[in-house]
Scaffold this active site. Structure first.
Site, PDB file in Angstrom:
ATOM      1  N   ASP A  36       0.839  -1.195   0.000  1.00 37.11           N
ATOM      2  CA  ASP A  36       0.000   0.000   0.000  1.00 37.11           C
ATOM      3  C   ASP A  36       0.876   1.246   0.000  1.00 37.11           C
ATOM      4  O   ASP A  36       2.097   1.166  -0.033  1.00 37.11           O
ATOM      5  CB  ASP A  36      -0.926  -0.007   1.225  1.00 37.11           C
ATOM      6  CG  ASP A  36      -2.159  -0.876   0.998  1.00 37.11           C
ATOM      7  OD1 ASP A  36      -2.310  -1.384  -0.120  1.00 37.11           O
ATOM      8  OD2 ASP A  36      -2.957  -1.049   1.942  1.00 37.11           O
ATOM      9  N   LYS A  58      -3.856   2.780  -2.067  1.00 33.18           N
ATOM     10  CA  LYS A  58      -5.069   3.577  -2.236  1.00 33.18           C
ATOM     11  C   LYS A  58      -4.789   4.980  -1.708  1.00 33.18           C
ATOM     12  O   LYS A  58      -4.513   5.173  -0.527  1.00 33.18           O
ATOM     13  CB  LYS A  58      -6.221   2.942  -1.460  1.00 33.18           C
ATOM     14  CG  LYS A  58      -6.640   1.577  -2.000  1.00 33.18           C
ATOM     15  CD  LYS A  58      -7.756   0.996  -1.156  1.00 33.18           C
ATOM     16  CE  LYS A  58      -8.316  -0.277  -1.778  1.00 33.18           C
ATOM     17  NZ  LYS A  58      -7.319  -1.359  -1.836  1.00 33.18           N
ATOM     18  N   MET A 167      -8.853   8.594   9.626  1.00 35.32           N
ATOM     19  CA  MET A 167      -9.365   8.997   8.304  1.00 35.32           C
ATOM     20  C   MET A 167     -10.500  10.010   8.444  1.00 35.32           C
ATOM     21  O   MET A 167     -11.555   9.870   7.822  1.00 35.32           O
ATOM     22  CB  MET A 167      -9.819   7.765   7.521  1.00 35.32           C
ATOM     23  CG  MET A 167      -8.705   6.764   7.287  1.00 35.32           C
ATOM     24  SD  MET A 167      -9.258   5.206   6.561  1.00 35.32           S
ATOM     25  CE  MET A 167      -9.950   4.385   8.006  1.00 35.32           C
TER      26      MET A 167
END
Length: 498
Positions: A36, A58, A167
């Protein structure tokens, strides 16, 4: 065909230091790495250059690899008999979307192993000095994602002592509004930690009433948000002296830098730039001839770690060991040279206190008249002062080529980008040769000397400083003790006095 296996590994909060030992071990044997958007490229350097590396990270707002494609990659390479590492930030099972990968591997009959990582949900508060629990102010905490605020039970969340939110940079305003609407006081303490564990870490603290004003116009990704009275308990230890500094270390291509460890221990972010290639001499003949008559020498002088390693490796190649040095005294220049010598089980008889070759003759422990000295050294480009001084004092010096050093053909890409983007605060040089080679390598970049604008040039000693002055027109600091430890201290002292 050998059975393949997939390792689903958590990379921790970002820094290489916080990777688990199991993760490091598995990265070193990975044949395929599927990773990632990790926050520290050094983690990827643990993987062999021969391994296949596939970036499936991502990134918010950018195109990303479909989860189904990732699942298929893991299954396909595993069925080919490969050792596959799937590397994810934090812990793989905390907002890591790993379950679909586990399910696909299980359904395909693929063997897999889960390796935990330190989640940023726990690491970020800790590194900011915030205790997540306290017997009076925080008896429990909840961790959740700020992605889908519409599906959360805000009434229940508002009643929990401490909230840790991942997030949530873009949804901070909604989170504050929902908490206040469900009874949380506007005076409630809040902390935001961005880029936790990295040299770029930033921390904001305030209340639900004022935190939006503090962070207006600031990108809060990636960040961890902590809400609760425990934020008021925050106590930070003193910052490491090199925190916030990005230092370019020039080093030999084959060697991991001891200097990097010293600087990182003081909080620096280090970019390593290979500026030397160490290789065997063009011929072993002169060294082999000298080894054959070692018992005829009074002293063996070693002035570099490379000299030590190449000399003793050649000794072993010829079927000899340290017993061949019986009766021969050994002088070395520098702490690092002495440390490498100790790896071969030998304590030097003499180390000049100034740690430079120029002072070796002045401080030599015995009269040199009539002494026979063996000096294994770099084949070309070495300084002649030491041999001249020893000879003038009556010694017979036999110089032999033990290794050769040269300049890499291309500048390291990561170092080049860091220089061109003006991310480097300090460049360090531990030898004249690294200065010369660095100068040659940056000629591959447009306007090379512009790369050094507002960059501190740090030298380990007088001869290195002289070369910096010749090529760059300046040197900004020089170590008082001509060692890597001395250079580290000199950098810290300069920053303290700015």
């Amino acid at each position: 065909m050998m059975m393949g296996k997939v390792y689903l590994i958590g990379a921790g909060p970002g820094r290489l230091d916080y990777l688990t030992l199991r993760a490091k071990e598995l990265l070193s044997i990975a044949e395929v790495l599927v990773y990632d958007a990790l926050v520290e490229p050094k983690i990827l350097e643990l993987v062999s250059s021969k391994s296949l590396k596939i970036d499936v990270g991502k990134r918010g707002g950018l195109p990303s690899t479909e989860q189904q494609t990732i699942n298929q990659l893991l299954v396909e390479y595993c069925l080919q008999g490969k050792q596959v590492v799937r590397l994810k930030g934090g812990d793989p099972l905390i907002f890591g979307r790993v379950y679909p990968e586990m399910r696909s591997l299980h359904d395909a009959g693929c063997d897999f192993e889960l390796v935990p990582g330190i989640t940023s949900a726990l690491a970020a508060p800790l590194l900011a000095g915030i205790p997540l629990t306290d017997k009076d102010l925080g008896r429990c905490f909840a961790v959740f994602s700020g992605h889908d605020t519409n599906i959360l039970d805000w009434g229940a969340l508002a009643k929990i002592d401490t909230l840790v939110i991942l997030m949530a940079g873009k949804s901070l305003g909604i989170i504050i509004e929902q908490l206040q609407a469900n009874g949380r006081s506007s005076d409630e303490a809040i902390a935001i930690i961005r880029n936790c564990s990295l040299v770029t870490q930033q921390i904001w603290t305030g209340t639900l009433a004022d935190i939006l004003d503090q962070t207006d116009g600031v990108s809060l990704s990636p960040s961890i948000i902590i809400i609760g009275q425990v934020v008021n308990l925050r106590i930070m230890s003193d910052h490491l002296p090199l925190w916030g500094q990005t230092i370019l270390v020039t080093r030999a291509a084959e060697q991991k830098s001891q200097f990097t460890n010293l600087l990182e221990a003081q909080g620096a972010s280090v970019v390593e730039m290979p500026a030397l290639e160490i290789r065997p001499p063009s011929s072993w003949q002169s060294l082999d001839n000298a080894i054959a008559i070692l018992n005829q020498f009074d002293w063996l002088i070693l002035t570099s770690a490379n000299g030590v390693e190449y000399f003793f490796n050649r000794l072993a190649t010829l079927g000899k060991d340290t017993r061949a040095l019986a009766g021969v005294k050994i002088a070395v220049v520098g702490k690092k040279t002495a440390a490498i010598l100790k790896h071969f089980g030998i304590q030097p008889d003499f180390i000049p206190p100034e740690y430079v070759a120029d002072s070796l003759c002045d401080r030599f422990p015995e009269n040199l008249e009539g002494k026979k000295i063996l000096f294994p050294r770099v084949e070309t480009g070495g300084r002649e002062v030491l041999v001249k001084d020893l000879s003038q004092r009556g010694a017979t010096v036999i110089e032999v080529a033990a290794y050769e050093s040269g300049c890499p053909s291309k500048i390291d890409l990561r170092a080049s980008m860091a220089l061109q983007q003006h991310k480097i605060n300090i460049i360090t040089f531990a030898s004249s040769k690294t200065v010369q080679n660095f100068y040659n390598l940056i000629q591959q970049v447009t306007n090379p000397l512009s790369l050094l604008e507002n960059v501190c040039i740090a030298s380990i000693g007088p001869q290195t400083s002289k070369t910096c002055l010749e090529l760059f027109g300046r040197v900004d600091l020089e170590a008082k003790e001509y060692t890597l430890e001395g250079l580290t201290d000199a950098i810290i002292n300069r920053l303290n006095n700015l």
